[in-house]
Design a protein around this motif. Sequence first.
Motif, PDB file in Angstrom:
ATOM      1  N   VAL A 106      57.941  66.048 119.636  1.00  9.70           N
ATOM      2  CA  VAL A 106      57.283  65.926 120.739  1.00  9.70           C
ATOM      3  C   VAL A 106      56.030  65.138 120.858  1.00  9.70           C
ATOM      4  CG1 VAL A 106      56.327  67.074 122.817  1.00  9.70           C
ATOM      5  CG2 VAL A 106      58.619  67.942 121.875  1.00  9.70           C
ATOM      6  N   THR A 107      55.353  65.685 119.871  1.00  9.29           N
ATOM      7  CA  THR A 107      53.989  65.309 119.386  1.00  9.29           C
ATOM      8  C   THR A 107      54.119  63.612 119.060  1.00  9.29           C
ATOM      9  OG1 THR A 107      54.160  66.133 117.296  1.00  9.29           O
ATOM     10  CG2 THR A 107      53.022  67.415 118.844  1.00  9.29           C
ATOM     11  N   TYR A 108      55.025  63.304 118.423  1.00 13.76           N
ATOM     12  CA  TYR A 108      55.272  61.967 118.063  1.00 13.76           C
ATOM     13  C   TYR A 108      55.375  61.349 119.447  1.00 13.76           C
ATOM     14  CZ  TYR A 108      55.857  57.686 115.426  1.00 13.76           C
ATOM     15  OH  TYR A 108      55.860  56.396 114.928  1.00 13.76           O
ATOM     16  N   ALA A 109      56.352  61.664 120.129  1.00 14.24           N
ATOM     17  CA  ALA A 109      56.648  61.142 121.531  1.00 14.24           C
ATOM     18  C   ALA A 109      55.391  60.614 122.252  1.00 14.24           C
ATOM     19  CB  ALA A 109      57.851  61.835 122.159  1.00 14.24           C
ATOM     20  N   VAL A 110      54.596  61.834 122.109  1.00 13.08           N
ATOM     21  CA  VAL A 110      53.131  61.562 123.034  1.00 13.08           C
ATOM     22  C   VAL A 110      52.463  60.555 122.379  1.00 13.08           C
ATOM     23  CG1 VAL A 110      51.166  62.891 123.394  1.00 13.08           C
ATOM     24  CG2 VAL A 110      53.111  63.891 123.583  1.00 13.08           C
ATOM     25  N   TYR A 111      52.583  60.094 120.900  1.00 10.01           N
ATOM     26  CA  TYR A 111      51.857  59.016 120.412  1.00 10.01           C
ATOM     27  C   TYR A 111      52.466  57.619 120.780  1.00 10.01           C
ATOM     28  CZ  TYR A 111      51.087  55.891 116.629  1.00 10.01           C
ATOM     29  OH  TYR A 111      50.811  54.725 115.795  1.00 10.01           O
ATOM     30  N   LEU A 112      53.879  57.818 120.817  1.00 11.48           N
ATOM     31  CA  LEU A 112      54.426  56.491 121.362  1.00 11.48           C
ATOM     32  C   LEU A 112      53.970  56.281 122.781  1.00 11.48           C
ATOM     33  CD1 LEU A 112      57.753  56.860 119.523  1.00 11.48           C
ATOM     34  CD2 LEU A 112      56.062  55.465 119.124  1.00 11.48           C
ATOM     35  N   THR A 113      54.057  57.280 123.563  1.00 13.24           N
ATOM     36  CA  THR A 113      53.901  57.109 125.023  1.00 13.24           C
ATOM     37  C   THR A 113      52.349  56.661 125.389  1.00 13.24           C
ATOM     38  OG1 THR A 113      55.073  59.040 125.543  1.00 13.24           O
ATOM     39  CG2 THR A 113      53.795  58.311 127.088  1.00 13.24           C
ATOM     40  N   TYR A 114      51.229  57.111 124.871  1.00 19.51           N
ATOM     41  CA  TYR A 114      49.900  56.754 124.978  1.00 19.51           C
ATOM     42  C   TYR A 114      49.359  55.434 123.894  1.00 19.51           C
ATOM     43  CZ  TYR A 114      49.554  60.671 128.115  1.00 19.51           C
ATOM     44  OH  TYR A 114      49.361  61.634 129.180  1.00 19.51           O
ATOM     45  N   SER A 115      50.178  55.078 123.137  1.00 18.30           N
ATOM     46  CA  SER A 115      49.835  54.193 122.259  1.00 18.30           C
ATOM     47  C   SER A 115      49.832  52.750 122.603  1.00 18.30           C
ATOM     48  CB  SER A 115      50.506  54.057 121.087  1.00 18.30           C
ATOM     49  OG  SER A 115      51.791  53.949 121.080  1.00 18.30           O
ATOM     50  N   GLY A 116      50.485  52.482 123.864  1.00 18.14           N
ATOM     51  CA  GLY A 116      50.814  51.194 124.177  1.00 18.14           C
ATOM     52  C   GLY A 116      49.825  50.274 124.495  1.00 18.14           C
ATOM     53  N   GLN A 117      48.767  50.729 125.185  1.00 19.20           N
ATOM     54  CA  GLN A 117      47.400  50.024 125.390  1.00 19.20           C
ATOM     55  C   GLN A 117      46.693  49.719 124.034  1.00 19.20           C
ATOM     56  OE1 GLN A 117      44.960  51.826 128.391  1.00 19.20           O
ATOM     57  NE2 GLN A 117      46.192  51.057 130.040  1.00 19.20           N
ATOM     58  N   LEU A 118      46.479  50.455 123.082  1.00 18.16           N
ATOM     59  CA  LEU A 118      45.959  50.179 122.113  1.00 18.16           C
ATOM     60  C   LEU A 118      46.599  49.280 121.197  1.00 18.16           C
ATOM     61  CD1 LEU A 118      43.964  53.533 120.697  1.00 18.16           C
ATOM     62  CD2 LEU A 118      42.932  51.420 121.242  1.00 18.16           C
ATOM     63  N   VAL A 119      48.007  49.473 121.141  1.00 17.50           N
ATOM     64  CA  VAL A 119      49.032  48.559 120.362  1.00 17.50           C
ATOM     65  C   VAL A 119      48.611  47.080 120.714  1.00 17.50           C
ATOM     66  CG1 VAL A 119      51.230  47.727 119.916  1.00 17.50           C
ATOM     67  CG2 VAL A 119      50.592  50.160 119.711  1.00 17.50           C
ATOM     68  N   GLN A 120      48.465  46.888 122.016  1.00 14.03           N
ATOM     69  CA  GLN A 120      48.167  45.740 122.545  1.00 14.03           C
ATOM     70  C   GLN A 120      46.645  44.965 122.042  1.00 14.03           C
ATOM     71  OE1 GLN A 120      48.813  45.614 127.000  1.00 14.03           O
ATOM     72  NE2 GLN A 120      50.950  46.205 126.516  1.00 14.03           N
ATOM     73  N   ARG A 121      45.750  46.137 122.178  1.00 16.73           N
ATOM     74  CA  ARG A 121      44.385  45.329 121.763  1.00 16.73           C
ATOM     75  C   ARG A 121      44.085  45.302 120.333  1.00 16.73           C
ATOM     76  NH1 ARG A 121      39.781  46.135 124.601  1.00 16.73           N
ATOM     77  NH2 ARG A 121      38.818  47.166 122.811  1.00 16.73           N
ATOM     78  N   LEU A 122      44.924  46.100 119.417  1.00 17.97           N
ATOM     79  CA  LEU A 122      44.913  46.178 117.999  1.00 17.97           C
ATOM     80  C   LEU A 122      45.541  45.625 117.176  1.00 17.97           C
ATOM     81  CD1 LEU A 122      42.917  49.841 117.759  1.00 17.97           C
ATOM     82  CD2 LEU A 122      41.837  47.647 118.375  1.00 17.97           C
ATOM     83  N   GLY A 123      46.827  45.749 117.698  1.00 18.88           N
ATOM     84  CA  GLY A 123      48.075  45.354 117.023  1.00 18.88           C
ATOM     85  C   GLY A 123      48.501  46.504 116.433  1.00 18.88           C
ATOM     86  N   ALA A 124      50.082  46.319 116.167  1.00 18.57           N
ATOM     87  CA  ALA A 124      50.569  47.678 115.717  1.00 18.57           C
ATOM     88  C   ALA A 124      50.314  47.959 114.199  1.00 18.57           C
ATOM     89  CB  ALA A 124      52.307  47.414 115.731  1.00 18.57           C
ATOM     90  N   LEU A 125      50.228  47.033 113.382  1.00 18.69           N
ATOM     91  CA  LEU A 125      50.045  47.331 112.126  1.00 18.69           C
ATOM     92  C   LEU A 125      48.452  47.631 111.706  1.00 18.69           C
ATOM     93  CD1 LEU A 125      51.036  47.229 109.191  1.00 18.69           C
ATOM     94  CD2 LEU A 125      50.207  45.049 108.826  1.00 18.69           C
ATOM     95  N   ARG A 126      47.628  47.294 112.488  1.00 23.56           N
ATOM     96  CA  ARG A 126      46.062  47.841 112.363  1.00 23.56           C
ATOM     97  C   ARG A 126      45.991  49.235 113.131  1.00 23.56           C
ATOM     98  NH1 ARG A 126      40.714  45.209 115.333  1.00 23.56           N
ATOM     99  NH2 ARG A 126      39.069  46.047 113.965  1.00 23.56           N
ATOM    100  N   LEU A 127      46.725  49.312 114.305  1.00 22.47           N
ATOM    101  CA  LEU A 127      46.467  50.919 114.709  1.00 22.47           C
ATOM    102  C   LEU A 127      47.213  51.791 113.932  1.00 22.47           C
ATOM    103  CD1 LEU A 127      46.017  52.571 117.011  1.00 22.47           C
ATOM    104  CD2 LEU A 127      48.250  52.004 118.180  1.00 22.47           C
ATOM    105  N   ALA A 128      48.442  51.470 113.263  1.00 20.73           N
ATOM    106  CA  ALA A 128      49.177  52.366 112.236  1.00 20.73           C
ATOM    107  C   ALA A 128      48.425  52.722 111.171  1.00 20.73           C
ATOM    108  CB  ALA A 128      50.531  51.617 111.812  1.00 20.73           C
ATOM    109  N   GLY A 129      47.634  51.517 110.676  1.00 17.72           N
ATOM    110  CA  GLY A 129      46.659  51.777 109.343  1.00 17.72           C
ATOM    111  C   GLY A 129      45.738  52.606 109.711  1.00 17.72           C
ATOM    112  N   LEU A 130      44.813  52.523 110.724  1.00 18.73           N
ATOM    113  CA  LEU A 130      43.760  53.283 111.265  1.00 18.73           C
ATOM    114  C   LEU A 130      44.334  54.737 111.498  1.00 18.73           C
ATOM    115  CD1 LEU A 130      41.736  50.729 113.468  1.00 18.73           C
ATOM    116  CD2 LEU A 130      41.169  51.642 111.195  1.00 18.73           C
ATOM    117  N   ALA A 131      45.252  55.088 112.363  1.00 14.97           N
ATOM    118  CA  ALA A 131      45.678  56.091 113.091  1.00 14.97           C
ATOM    119  C   ALA A 131      46.051  57.149 111.801  1.00 14.97           C
ATOM    120  CB  ALA A 131      46.757  56.026 113.829  1.00 14.97           C
ATOM    121  N   THR A 132      47.021  56.600 110.727  1.00 12.50           N
ATOM    122  CA  THR A 132      47.419  57.289 109.616  1.00 12.50           C
ATOM    123  C   THR A 132      46.303  57.752 108.808  1.00 12.50           C
ATOM    124  OG1 THR A 132      48.117  55.047 108.624  1.00 12.50           O
ATOM    125  CG2 THR A 132      49.594  56.392 109.480  1.00 12.50           C
TER     126      THR A 132
END
Length: 291
Positions: free
Chosen positions: A159-185
């Motif tokens: 559930v918590t990871y689904a929340v991450y996926l649900t709310y990450s859409g706008q940041l993915v578009q702004r930062l890119g998937a790889l950059r967001l994954a690196g920063l968030a992790t």
Amino acid sequence: MGLLLAAAGSMAFSGKAIIVKLAYRHGVDAVTLLMLRMVFALPFFLLMAWWAGRGKARLTPGDWLGVVGLGFCGYYLSSFLDFWGLEFITASLERLILYLNPTLVLLLGWLLFKKRITQRQGVAMAISYSGVLLVFGHELGLAGPHAAWGALLVFLSAVTYAVYLTYSGQLVQRLGALRLAGLATSVACFFCIVQFAFLQPMTAVQVPEAVLWLSFLNATVCTVLPVLLVMMAIERIGPGLTAQTGMIGPMSTLMMGVWILGEPFNMWIIAGTVLVLGGVFWVTRPEGRKP
């Protein structure tokens, strides 16, 4: 090549549960094990964030707030609940529960954003959950109440990871998937280290050498490497086909659980796995065109 990358990434992700179960045999707890995994992975995540952010605009305060929130929810809390749950249930059941993630994203979209769930998607979700309940009921009869607690923890992880996926859409578009994954992790690594400092004495880092090697393997082969493999697969074959190829993950976990951990393999598990995979495959298929 794209299909091979996606399949390899899925199998590498699936190996995480096997390694965690092996480490628990040495008497280590979830808090210490998660901290070790994140300490070994942190340099790779920082390098990933730096590499993906070269020549890009700096993050705004709002971006940083989003990164911290998503890192806490999607990688720290989700990982901790998953590791904790694996103390009580088999790796096979854990992977089946986590594989319900697409259905949880659909449900969150319906609850939070009033997105419509089609009749086909509803039936597909019912099929998936019936498969998990089938395997869970079998494991509950073998392990007792501990299995219920472990399954709940892993479900909350999903559930918590689904929340991450649900709310990450706008940041993915702004930062890119790889950059967001690196920063968030990287943020998640910080939370895991702080959690260990608050909950455990420093002597807890004195673990058997085998646990250190397993944690290093978990951090590199089952965490950092699959992230890169999946990203390269998406570049070649797109997210849809990459997600479908990911169905090999639960099957590889099942096989490794039987072969390496000696977990049970019977018709209950086979039937539950088929139902979960079939339901998720159906729920993630695009709607057919109407004539």
